[in-house]
Design a protein around this motif. Sequence first.
Motif, PDB file in Angstrom:
ATOM      1  N   GLN A 216       0.834  -1.285   0.053  1.00 63.46           N
ATOM      2  CA  GLN A 216       0.146  -0.263   0.018  1.00 63.46           C
ATOM      3  C   GLN A 216       0.718   1.350   0.024  1.00 63.46           C
ATOM      4  O   GLN A 216       0.444   2.368  -0.349  1.00 63.46           O
ATOM      5  CB  GLN A 216      -1.030   0.208   1.289  1.00 63.46           C
ATOM      6  CG  GLN A 216      -2.279  -0.780   0.918  1.00 63.46           C
ATOM      7  CD  GLN A 216      -2.761  -1.209   2.212  1.00 63.46           C
ATOM      8  OE1 GLN A 216      -2.234  -1.033   3.386  1.00 63.46           O
ATOM      9  NE2 GLN A 216      -4.011  -1.975   2.151  1.00 63.46           N
ATOM     10  N   THR A 219       3.066   3.598  -3.924  1.00 64.65           N
ATOM     11  CA  THR A 219       2.371   4.239  -4.729  1.00 64.65           C
ATOM     12  C   THR A 219       3.154   5.151  -5.511  1.00 64.65           C
ATOM     13  O   THR A 219       4.417   5.297  -5.498  1.00 64.65           O
ATOM     14  CB  THR A 219       1.368   5.113  -3.929  1.00 64.65           C
ATOM     15  OG1 THR A 219       2.147   6.053  -3.231  1.00 64.65           O
ATOM     16  CG2 THR A 219       0.327   4.412  -3.233  1.00 64.65           C
ATOM     17  N   GLU A 220       2.423   5.897  -6.383  1.00 65.39           N
ATOM     18  CA  GLU A 220       3.240   6.676  -7.329  1.00 65.39           C
ATOM     19  C   GLU A 220       3.876   7.976  -6.758  1.00 65.39           C
ATOM     20  O   GLU A 220       3.023   8.614  -5.805  1.00 65.39           O
ATOM     21  CB  GLU A 220       2.433   7.045  -8.493  1.00 65.39           C
ATOM     22  CG  GLU A 220       2.720   5.805  -9.486  1.00 65.39           C
ATOM     23  CD  GLU A 220       1.899   6.180 -10.974  1.00 65.39           C
ATOM     24  OE1 GLU A 220       1.700   7.432 -11.244  1.00 65.39           O
ATOM     25  OE2 GLU A 220       1.630   5.069 -11.677  1.00 65.39           O
TER      26      GLU A 220
ATOM     27  N   THR B  55      -2.970  -2.908  -6.574  1.00 70.81           N
ATOM     28  CA  THR B  55      -2.938  -1.679  -5.876  1.00 70.81           C
ATOM     29  C   THR B  55      -1.756  -0.890  -6.088  1.00 70.81           C
ATOM     30  O   THR B  55      -1.485   0.065  -6.031  1.00 70.81           O
ATOM     31  CB  THR B  55      -3.167  -1.794  -4.728  1.00 70.81           C
ATOM     32  OG1 THR B  55      -2.330  -2.623  -4.059  1.00 70.81           O
ATOM     33  CG2 THR B  55      -4.580  -2.159  -4.356  1.00 70.81           C
ATOM     34  N   VAL B  56      -0.498  -1.847  -6.379  1.00 70.50           N
ATOM     35  CA  VAL B  56       0.981  -1.407  -6.543  1.00 70.50           C
ATOM     36  C   VAL B  56       1.403  -0.930  -7.984  1.00 70.50           C
ATOM     37  O   VAL B  56       1.809   0.103  -8.046  1.00 70.50           O
ATOM     38  CB  VAL B  56       2.008  -2.341  -6.144  1.00 70.50           C
ATOM     39  CG1 VAL B  56       3.215  -1.963  -5.885  1.00 70.50           C
ATOM     40  CG2 VAL B  56       1.385  -3.285  -4.712  1.00 70.50           C
ATOM     41  N   GLN B  58      -0.113  -0.002 -10.907  1.00 76.37           N
ATOM     42  CA  GLN B  58      -1.651   0.119 -11.847  1.00 76.37           C
ATOM     43  C   GLN B  58      -1.251   0.179 -12.826  1.00 76.37           C
ATOM     44  O   GLN B  58      -2.193  -0.210 -13.779  1.00 76.37           O
ATOM     45  CB  GLN B  58      -2.166   1.668 -11.153  1.00 76.37           C
ATOM     46  CG  GLN B  58      -2.583   1.696  -9.670  1.00 76.37           C
ATOM     47  CD  GLN B  58      -1.364   2.593  -9.161  1.00 76.37           C
ATOM     48  OE1 GLN B  58      -0.022   2.292  -9.443  1.00 76.37           O
ATOM     49  NE2 GLN B  58      -1.524   3.081  -7.748  1.00 76.37           N
ATOM     50  N   PRO B 176       5.733   3.971  -9.294  1.00 81.17           N
ATOM     51  CA  PRO B 176       5.541   3.497  -7.942  1.00 81.17           C
ATOM     52  C   PRO B 176       6.886   3.352  -7.378  1.00 81.17           C
ATOM     53  O   PRO B 176       7.831   3.093  -8.049  1.00 81.17           O
ATOM     54  CB  PRO B 176       5.004   1.961  -8.248  1.00 81.17           C
ATOM     55  CG  PRO B 176       4.656   1.928  -9.836  1.00 81.17           C
ATOM     56  CD  PRO B 176       5.121   3.093 -10.453  1.00 81.17           C
ATOM     57  N   ASN B 207       7.421   7.762   0.465  1.00 79.02           N
ATOM     58  CA  ASN B 207       7.201   6.443   0.747  1.00 79.02           C
ATOM     59  C   ASN B 207       8.430   5.769   1.360  1.00 79.02           C
ATOM     60  O   ASN B 207       8.797   4.570   0.947  1.00 79.02           O
ATOM     61  CB  ASN B 207       6.646   5.619  -0.483  1.00 79.02           C
ATOM     62  CG  ASN B 207       5.654   6.212  -1.317  1.00 79.02           C
ATOM     63  OD1 ASN B 207       4.923   7.162  -0.710  1.00 79.02           O
ATOM     64  ND2 ASN B 207       5.525   5.627  -2.493  1.00 79.02           N
TER      65      ASN B 207
END
Lengths: 220, 256
Positions: A216, A219-220, B55-56, B58, B176, B207
């Motif tokens: 999760q 992401t980008e 979900t990772v 896309q 991502p 992230n």
Amino acid sequence: MKTAFVTCGATAPFPQLIDSVLTDHVLTILNKTWGVQRVVIQHGALYSETQFKDTVSKVFQDTQYTSAKDNSECRELGCPSLTSAHVTTTVGNSLYLVGIAYSSQVTTILSNADTVVAIAHAGTGSILDAFGAQVPLCVVPNPYLQDNHQQEIAIRLSKMNRLTATERPTSKDLAVALLSLHDHMVNASHMTKDESSHVIPQALPGPAEFCRLLAQTATE
Amino acid sequence: MLVILSAISLILFALVITRLILILPFFKVDRNGKERQALMENGNKAQPRQIEHQTVRQKDKPLHLFVFLGSGGHTGEMLRILQNYDSVLFYEPKNEGTRIQTILYLGYSDLQSLEKFKDFISNYKYKNNMIINYVQFIKARNVNANMINSLISISKTLFYSFKQILRIKLQMLNNPHLVLLNGPGTCCIITLWFKVFEFFLIGSSSNIVYVESLARITSLSMTGKILYYLADKFVVQWEDLKQTICPRALYYGILV
């Protein structure tokens, strides 16, 4: 040849661990109680070969050393060179000592069926290596590191019965710990597989939920 | 004149604060964490659910993954994380087509860690699905180093890592991406630069997932204390830590 593997970590030197192992008392226990014939000591690059010889010579006078490079034993232990010596304790137990600076094959050595016990500093790398190889583990926490954090994990994991820990880095404490670890293993051998799973070290499972977090977050 | 100047600086100040609120972790609501906690509190042992890969990835884009190998135990723990969570970090392409799935930026500061990694990757089942870029960093702080030596090495690391992190950050933009760290000191500098670039590149995210060492049970490491305020996800491996000193941390059990 039944082997004991000793490692004191690659990042910070910990000569007290090697000094504690290389004593008449501890080597006698390793041979008599554990049946160990060979002790392999990974002393790290910060602890020189000369230092290793000095420590052995202090306990066993007139020891003859052999240095080897690139022979079959070096390949087995995953190191470029080694120093070895045959010693006899005061009560007549003879052992073969091998000193190496660094092994690239620690997990292979630990997984070898001949490796009956591991003695390590309480660094997580060494602890997890021993768990993965399911080899009985005795840890000597290095008290000279930041916040003495090795002590903490050693105490916690020994309460969970996954290893035996010494209180201080001395040969006396190490001797006691090795004897109690041996008792532990003997008791475990009388248990069913299910019961002994709490005593014999094994790899700790990784939870799947962390996977979800990673998925999760990426992401980008 | 003075009025205009002060007005401008006030607006700038407000913008900076808003931006900081947006990028720093304390103000983020962690919905997943709460959901999970509720599940745990209900006494249900959370079922390991199937991870939805969609979900990772896309748009079928490869994952840009930055990993830093600290030294000794840190490296050991990180390699175990890569091993244990390979299905989400590097997974096999669905068909036999040899699409690259992960672009790995491997940060390291000592050659022993690099050697260990190469040893590890040579037997790794997903080794053909990734491109590896090796990035060498200068160690920010040696174990038990004194204050002055630490200051010198920290400024060196700060200086040299700026360009390295910027390059990686630009590659990660619109892809991502994930930054996986577990110490030691050099990670603080890496995080700092990632966050600084995030601050200026509006719309981007860092992230950063920081996993505190297994060795930490009742107190955080120096790196942990700093990254608790910077990393996007802060993960601890003992529940005691979460209950006592870092309630915002995530706890899933022992990961390595």
